[in-house]
Design a protein around this motif. Structure first.
Motif: not given
Length: 423
Positions: A166-167, A369-371, A378-380
């Protein structure tokens, strides 16, 4: 705590299978009835060579007990005198015939001493059978816990693989929209490939753990395992330490049985010093007068060269050795119990910490963090750090729960009660 494990497996397994079907990758298929720990132990006990050998040893000891209670057999003898000689003794017509029975009479309590030795040996065989059963249960329990933990690791690894996928897709969308550098897409792809490799590794380890368990229980395992065995204690500790004592344990019972056997051996050696009598009533036919007369003989061995003292000294030395080994066993068992209690307590505390608020916080941080990454907040690097922390916490939770249960199983084996007399 095992509710978290059960929920994690149930949720992530379904998602991982669905993701694998979408991606065209292979997912492990587990179908069949649930195999519980007690069922696995029962199956292993029925097919284990050690259990069969222990049962045969008990049967042999019981047979030896019956043999020890038997009295010596009498002997029948026939003597022919005054034949094949010269003069009136030429031929066999003048022969005198004597028939007698020799009956050994055991003195000094030899039979009772033999029975006592056989009884002690039977008790020792029964304890050895209980030890074999306890060892089998420990071995199967360890393999079952390891296989269950491996199944949970597979579920976690497949869930992490799904999240990495997903990421990676989110990073591709961000790059295509010009909102992120292509470097983010490359990082996400590396993370996805790493998660895929970890998932494959977890599947192979889980298959190996299942094979080891199947080999022990004597049949293939196609169904799921009861992961509730990974449940931890209600709190982080196991309560105040209990007084450590080896009394009633299998190991000390075996040492007690060895000492009882040695004691019986001393009494048997002492009884052997008392000479036995052999009486021989019989009947003699006198050919010269054609008369019949009774005869009676008594024989007693003379203990000139072997009076049995050396055997008594040997038995006493064996008794001293057994007594010393019993004391050593008591010290060793108490030390092992104390160490196992500490290990189980430490495992309980670690399981409580790893599967408690810390894990919940890591899961929530990763979700946020995913949202935030998808929304560009947020950064990667923040996302990858949160995912890495969650993976580490999940792994630590599984390892802590498995370590706690393994320590608990070893403690139960050390404190397993000895069978009662006559059982």
């Amino acid at each position: 705590m095992f509710r978290f494990v059960a929920a994690l497996v149930a949720a992530t397994s379904c998602v991982a299978i669905a993701h694998a079907q979408e991606a065209g990758t292979e997912s492990r298929q587990i179908s069949g009835p649930l195999l519980t720990l007690d069922e696995a132990v029962a199956l292993a006990g029925g097919s284990a060579p050690a259990a069969e050998a222990a049962a045969a040893n008990v049967d042999a000891a019981s047979a030896a007990r019956r043999v020890a209670g038997l009295r010596p057999n009498p002997a029948l003898s026939v003597d022919v005198e005054n034949f094949v000689g010269t003069g009136p003794y030429n031929g066999v017509n003048g022969a005198d015939l004597t028939a007698s029975v020799s009956i050994p009479l055991e003195l000094g309590g030899k039979r009772q001493a033999r029975i006592a030795v056989a009884d002690a040996a039977t008790r020792r065989a029964q304890i050895a059978q209980a030890i074999a059963e306890a060892d089998i249960r420990l071995q199967v329990t360890e393999l079952y816990i390891q296989a269950s933990a491996a199944e949970v690791r597979v579920a976690v690894a497949e869930d992490q693989y799904r999240i990495a996928g997903d990421t990676a897709r989110a990073a591709t969308i961000r790059v295509q929209a010009g909102r992120a550098s292509p470097l983010e897409q490359e990082r996400a792809e590396v993370a996805r490939l790493t998660a895929e490799a970890e998932a494959e590794k977890a599947r192979r380890l889980a298959d190996a753990a299942r094979s080891n368990l199947a080999r022990r229980v004597g049949r293939p395992i196609t169904g799921p395992l009861d992961i509730a065995v990974l449940g931890g204690p209600a709190s982080g500790t196991m309560g105040p330490p209990r007084p450590t004592s080896a009394a009633g344990t299998l190991a000390l019972a075996a040492a007690d049985a060895d000492l009882a056997t040695a004691d019986a051996g001393v009494r048997l050696a002492q009884s052997q010093r008392v000479p036995d009598l052999t009486v021989g009533p019989g009947v003699r036919r006198l050919e010269a007068t054609n008369d019949v007369a009774a005869v009676f003989s008594v024989s007693v061995p003379l203990p000139l060269f072997n009076n049995g003292r050396a055997a008594v000294d040997q038995a006493n030395a064996e008794r001293r050795r057994a007594d010393a080994e019993r004391r050593v066993t008591a010290l060793d068992v108490e030390q092992q119990i104390s160490e196992a209690e500490v290990e189980a307590a430490n495992g309980a505390a670690a399981a409580h910490v790893a599967s408690g608020p810390a894990l919940s916080a890591a899961m929530e941080a990763a979700r946020i963090a995913r949202i935030g990454y998808r929304e560009g907040k947020f950064g990667q690097l923040e996302l990858l750090d949160a995912e890495r922390t969650l993976t580490d916490m999940r792994t630590a939770s599984i390892e802590a729960l498995a370590s706690y249960q393994l320590a608990k199983a070893r403690l139960e084996r050390l404190t397993a009660p000895a069978p009662l007399e006559g059982n």
